[in-house]
Design a protein around this motif. Structure first.
Motif, PDB file in Angstrom:
ATOM      1  N   ILE A  21       0.843  -1.193   0.000  1.00  0.00           N
ATOM      2  CA  ILE A  21       0.000   0.000   0.000  1.00  0.00           C
ATOM      3  C   ILE A  21       0.879   1.245   0.000  1.00  0.00           C
ATOM      4  O   ILE A  21       1.836   1.351   0.760  1.00  0.00           O
ATOM      5  CB  ILE A  21      -0.939  -0.004   1.228  1.00  0.00           C
ATOM      6  CG1 ILE A  21      -1.915  -1.179   1.124  1.00  0.00           C
ATOM      7  CG2 ILE A  21      -1.696   1.307   1.348  1.00  0.00           C
ATOM      8  CD1 ILE A  21      -2.818  -1.334   2.319  1.00  0.00           C
ATOM      9  N   GLY A  22       0.561   2.192  -0.869  1.00  0.00           N
ATOM     10  CA  GLY A  22       1.287   3.452  -0.903  1.00  0.00           C
ATOM     11  C   GLY A  22       2.571   3.431  -1.696  1.00  0.00           C
ATOM     12  O   GLY A  22       3.418   4.308  -1.508  1.00  0.00           O
ATOM     13  N   VAL A  23       2.754   2.458  -2.595  1.00  0.00           N
ATOM     14  CA  VAL A  23       4.015   2.379  -3.336  1.00  0.00           C
ATOM     15  C   VAL A  23       3.806   2.514  -4.847  1.00  0.00           C
ATOM     16  O   VAL A  23       4.681   2.178  -5.621  1.00  0.00           O
ATOM     17  CB  VAL A  23       4.755   1.052  -3.037  1.00  0.00           C
ATOM     18  CG1 VAL A  23       5.060   0.933  -1.571  1.00  0.00           C
ATOM     19  CG2 VAL A  23       3.947  -0.155  -3.513  1.00  0.00           C
ATOM     20  N   LYS A  24       2.669   3.002  -5.262  1.00  0.00           N
ATOM     21  CA  LYS A  24       2.420   3.120  -6.689  1.00  0.00           C
ATOM     22  C   LYS A  24       3.153   4.318  -7.267  1.00  0.00           C
ATOM     23  O   LYS A  24       3.607   5.208  -6.550  1.00  0.00           O
ATOM     24  CB  LYS A  24       0.916   3.247  -6.946  1.00  0.00           C
ATOM     25  CG  LYS A  24       0.282   4.483  -6.324  1.00  0.00           C
ATOM     26  CD  LYS A  24      -1.220   4.499  -6.577  1.00  0.00           C
ATOM     27  CE  LYS A  24      -1.858   5.727  -5.919  1.00  0.00           C
ATOM     28  NZ  LYS A  24      -3.324   5.773  -6.162  1.00  0.00           N
ATOM     29  N   GLY A  25       3.254   4.344  -8.586  1.00  0.00           N
ATOM     30  CA  GLY A  25       3.894   5.461  -9.266  1.00  0.00           C
ATOM     31  C   GLY A  25       5.386   5.264  -9.404  1.00  0.00           C
ATOM     32  O   GLY A  25       5.928   4.185  -9.183  1.00  0.00           O
ATOM     33  N   GLU A  26       6.066   6.328  -9.777  1.00  0.00           N
ATOM     34  CA  GLU A  26       7.507   6.294  -9.959  1.00  0.00           C
ATOM     35  C   GLU A  26       8.095   7.628  -9.538  1.00  0.00           C
ATOM     36  O   GLU A  26       7.383   8.632  -9.426  1.00  0.00           O
ATOM     37  CB  GLU A  26       7.875   5.986 -11.413  1.00  0.00           C
ATOM     38  CG  GLU A  26       7.386   7.013 -12.411  1.00  0.00           C
ATOM     39  CD  GLU A  26       7.702   6.621 -13.852  1.00  0.00           C
ATOM     40  OE1 GLU A  26       7.862   5.425 -14.116  1.00  0.00           O
ATOM     41  OE2 GLU A  26       7.777   7.529 -14.694  1.00  0.00           O
ATOM     42  N   VAL A  27       9.397   7.630  -9.279  1.00  0.00           N
ATOM     43  CA  VAL A  27      10.063   8.838  -8.830  1.00  0.00           C
ATOM     44  C   VAL A  27      11.250   9.108  -9.745  1.00  0.00           C
ATOM     45  O   VAL A  27      11.959   8.186 -10.159  1.00  0.00           O
ATOM     46  CB  VAL A  27      10.526   8.708  -7.359  1.00  0.00           C
ATOM     47  CG1 VAL A  27      11.544   7.599  -7.200  1.00  0.00           C
ATOM     48  CG2 VAL A  27      11.094  10.023  -6.836  1.00  0.00           C
ATOM     49  N   ALA A  28      11.436  10.384 -10.095  1.00  0.00           N
ATOM     50  CA  ALA A  28      12.602  10.784 -10.881  1.00  0.00           C
ATOM     51  C   ALA A  28      13.819  10.831  -9.972  1.00  0.00           C
ATOM     52  O   ALA A  28      13.750  11.318  -8.841  1.00  0.00           O
ATOM     53  CB  ALA A  28      12.356  12.150 -11.527  1.00  0.00           C
ATOM     54  N   LEU A  29      14.943  10.324 -10.458  1.00  0.00           N
ATOM     55  CA  LEU A  29      16.142  10.203  -9.650  1.00  0.00           C
ATOM     56  C   LEU A  29      17.148  11.295  -9.988  1.00  0.00           C
ATOM     57  O   LEU A  29      17.185  11.805 -11.108  1.00  0.00           O
ATOM     58  CB  LEU A  29      16.783   8.831  -9.854  1.00  0.00           C
ATOM     59  CG  LEU A  29      15.886   7.631  -9.527  1.00  0.00           C
ATOM     60  CD1 LEU A  29      16.608   6.332  -9.858  1.00  0.00           C
ATOM     61  CD2 LEU A  29      15.472   7.644  -8.065  1.00  0.00           C
TER      62      LEU A  29
END
Length: 722
Positions: free
Chosen positions: A355-363
């Protein structure tokens, strides 16, 4: 150094490793050489703690308190980070260290309150006042919104001056390099620091409580608006397994798995497509990311089976099926400690479900070191998974690409070689055998990374014999005994966050590791023609006669098992030639490792020697003559029995229990007797019950019984023999 100097303890605490993370290795190495040569700038420290450096070339650099290196002011032409900022810190440290020897009172005042770099500490020591002073109100508000999703954060206690406290959030990692200032906390997101992720990480350390230095990672479910342990204890997490949608999803997944067991994975995939999409939509609605990820992998395996793809592996299909069932049951019991106490569960349901780990992050500025590649192909497409390690965070990531053969044919030209396919502007072979430095990467919580092509944004250097030197435990193990101990202590797959690396190796199960120990030698190497597998054993060459007996112990050796695959015909010969010493002395090997009895078995991906890196699946090598030998006698009887039972379950899952003939069921009855005679009474009873329920109306119970049997056999297959 002159003026009424105020101590800058935060600068004295920045180790070379910290400066490398905050700047880059090139700037740090150059600055270290200048310091060693005595080429120091003139330093002035103001009463407010601002440090100013005057260089011989006229460049002036200024670093006020409460600012990180990237916020320092420098008059050089560089648009971003520069060597002068790093040099300012190292010069400040060098002069402070020399102060007692010179007797300079103005310099010595820097050390009036010397830091204790070897003393353990925790980010939990920073109070709300420190947070308010270090972060803008908008950042704190964003952190409160992130905490509302109750993210699960793994916190790693301080281990040494070069191994500071680390928090692993679902989407990024935060390292705390200074016990005096939060501005030097480094996040690997695009912002790099001063972000809401740092605040979440600090709250996680608070809620984790007292941690022993060097202790194992602790998982914490961050509470909304949490600022203290008392706050988190006062707001217990609601059960995520209750509710109409959650119950419906569990029932829908059970029904889907029952259909697979009864009719087999060989049934037309289109017959299951609507059911898969329905349960995946429910999982996404609830935010159960790991459940959705497992369903996605299960669907991909079914499609790979239909397409006769080299990605399909029957035992992997069985493992994902049992993991999916077990993950839901583990989450249902996560909020209930077995002793009935009110203690916080070690594994929150939100972690198990994702739960709460969807999406992606720019590094931010990222360096990735290749650990190898897995190639695949089928009638309509081909692709690759490149496995990377991030030396800064020790995270493992996977870059995936696939190309359609149909599109190549419709274009009217011949399809390029898989090795020459381009990824992020570079040939696949170059990426798989290289170190990638990029500013255009994004990462998902399951470790999938993507790199977009951009001029001057991405560079690739070849792997060298020292490319893995910055990797540390648990990713890199320095002995087989330590590797075996780590694998035995690992949590089962069905409670861990799902990682793309665990499913990237076709035909392999287990964890990705690098193994490197002194005096590595090849103890044996042979080809099993029946199984089409190259077997080898790596051991440590004895230095004395007393070590010779230990060198013969199979438990102290790493066993390699590399199957031949048509999509990578040169891999076996490349490994055989490398083990024969064609490229020099062995330094390290990377691959997917699992336990078989008391032995660690690796399917290798890459071998480092003192001359070069050999990435097996992208190598072309001349045939290498090999000795012939069957490997059957090397497997302990109990582990072999568990393997046979897993093969039986895998066959049922492919063909379907409805379609088993009377002879097949009779053979299964014989397996019940074998399990009972081996002392595996509970597993024998489970298999017997399954055979009874196949013929009765109690078929809904089959899913749980088959999953429990599969999990039990996986455990026996990896257990040490008596």
């Amino acid at each position: 150094m002159s003026g009424d100097i105020a101590s800058r303890a935060d600068l004295l605490e920045l180790t070379p490793e910290a400066l490398t993370a905050l700047a880059n290795a090139g700037f740090v190495k150059r600055a270290q050489k200048d310091v060693a040569a005595g080429l120091l700038p003139k330093l002035e420290t103001g009463a407010d703690g601002t440090v100013q450096a005057q260089f011989d070339d006229g460049v002036r650099t200024s670093l006020p308190p409460g600012r990180t290196l990237r916020d320092a002011q420098c008059s050089c032409p560089a648009s971003g980070m520069c060597r002068h900022r790093v040099m300012l810190v190292l010069a400040y440290q060098a002069l402070a260290k020399a102060a007692p020897a010179t007797g300079d009172a103005s310099i010595a005042s820097v050390e009036a309150s010397p830091p204790e770099p070897e003393a353990a500490w925790s980010p939990a020591q920073f109070d709300d006042a420190a947070l308010a002073a270090s972060f803008a109100p908008s950042v704190l508000d964003q952190a409160v919104k992130l905490a509302a999703a109750r993210p699960v954060v793994g916190v790693q206690a301080w281990r040494s001056a070069s191994a500071p406290p680390v928090a692993r959030l679902p989407m990024c990692s935060v390292r705390f390099f200074s016990r005096s200032s939060l501005v030097h906390a480094r996040c690997d997101c695009k912002q790099g620091g001063g972000c809401a992720h740092v605040v979440i990480a600090l709250w996680a350390f608070r809620q984790a409580g007292a941690l022993e230095p060097g202790s194992a990672e602790v998982m914490v479910e961050v509470q909304p608006a949490a600022s203290s342990e008392e706050d988190s204890a006062a707001s217990p997490a609601p059960s995520v397994m209750q509710g109409e949608t959650a119950v419906a999803l569990r029932s829908g997944i059970d029904a889907l798995l029952l259909s697979l067991w009864l009719d087999g994975s060989s049934q037309p995939a289109m017959a299951l497509a609507a059911r898969f999409e329905a349960v995946r939509e429910q999982a996404r609605t609830l935010g159960w990311s790991w459940v959705d990820d497992a369903l996605d992998e299960l669907w991909q395996l079914l499609q790979a089976q239909q397409a006769r793809s080299s990605r399909f592996e029957p035992l992997r299909l069985l493992r994902v099926t049992t993991e999916l069932w077990a993950r839901l049951r583990a989450a249902a019991h996560a909020g209930h400690p077995p002793d009935g106490s009110s203690a916080r569960p070690a594994l929150p349901a939100s972690q198990i479900l994702g739960i709460g780990v969807k999406g992606e992050v720019a590094l931010d500025h990222l360096r990735l070191v290749s650990l190898g590649a897995e190639l695949w192909s089928d009638e309509t497409a081909e692709g690759a998974s490149i496995l990377f390690a991030d030396p800064d965070t020790q995270n493992v990531t996977v870059l995936e690409r696939q190309w359609s053969r149909t599109a190549d044919a419709s274009a009217g030209g011949a399809a390029p070689s898989l090795m020459n396919r381009r990824v992020a502007g570079f040939p696949l072979r170059q990426l798989a055998s290289g170190q990638v430095i990029t500013k255009t990467a994004t990462r998902r919580a399951n470790g999938l990374v993507d790199i977009t092509a951009g001029a001057r944004q991405t560079g690739v250097l070849p792997l060298s014999p020292k490319s893995w030197d910055d990797l540390v435990a648990p990713l890199r193990q320095h002995s087989v005994a330590a590797l075996v101990a780590h694998l035995r202590e690992a949590q089962p797959d069905f409670v861990k966050p799902r990682q793309a690396a665990s499913g990237a190796s076709a035909g392999a199960s287990g964890q990705l590791h690098v193994v490197a120990f002194e005096r590595m030698e090849v103890a044996s190497c042979h080809w099993d023609a029946a199984a089409q597998v190259l077997h080898a054993r790596l051991g440590q060459a004895p230095e004395t006669e007393d070590e010779e007996d230990t060198a013969d112990d199979n438990a102290s050796r790493l066993r390699l098992a590399l199957p031949h695959r048509s999509v990578t015909p040169g891999a076996v010969d490349a490994l055989a030639r490398t083990l024969a010493g064609e490229h020099g002395v062995l330094r390290a090997v990377a691959g997917t490792v699992h336990l078989q009895g008391d032995q660690a078995v690796m399917q290798p991906l890459t071998v480092l020697t003192d001359q070069r890196a050999v990435v097996l699946q992208v190598e072309t090598a001349a045939p290498q003559p090999l000795g012939l030998q069957s490997d059957i006698e090397e497997t302990p009887a109990l582990n072999a029995l568990a393997g046979d039972t897993l093969e039986l379950l895998s066959l049922w899952l492919r063909q379907g229990l409805r379609h088993q003939s009377g002879g097949a069921l009779s053979r299964a009855q014989a397996q019940v007797l074998r399990l009972k005679q081996a002392g595996l009474g509970r597993s024998a009873a489970l298999l017997g019950t399954v055979l009874e329920n196949v013929r009765s109306a109690q078929r809904l119970a089959l899913v749980g019984q088959l999953a429990m049997l599969g999990l039990a056999m996986q455990g026996v297959a990896q257990s040490a023999s008596a």
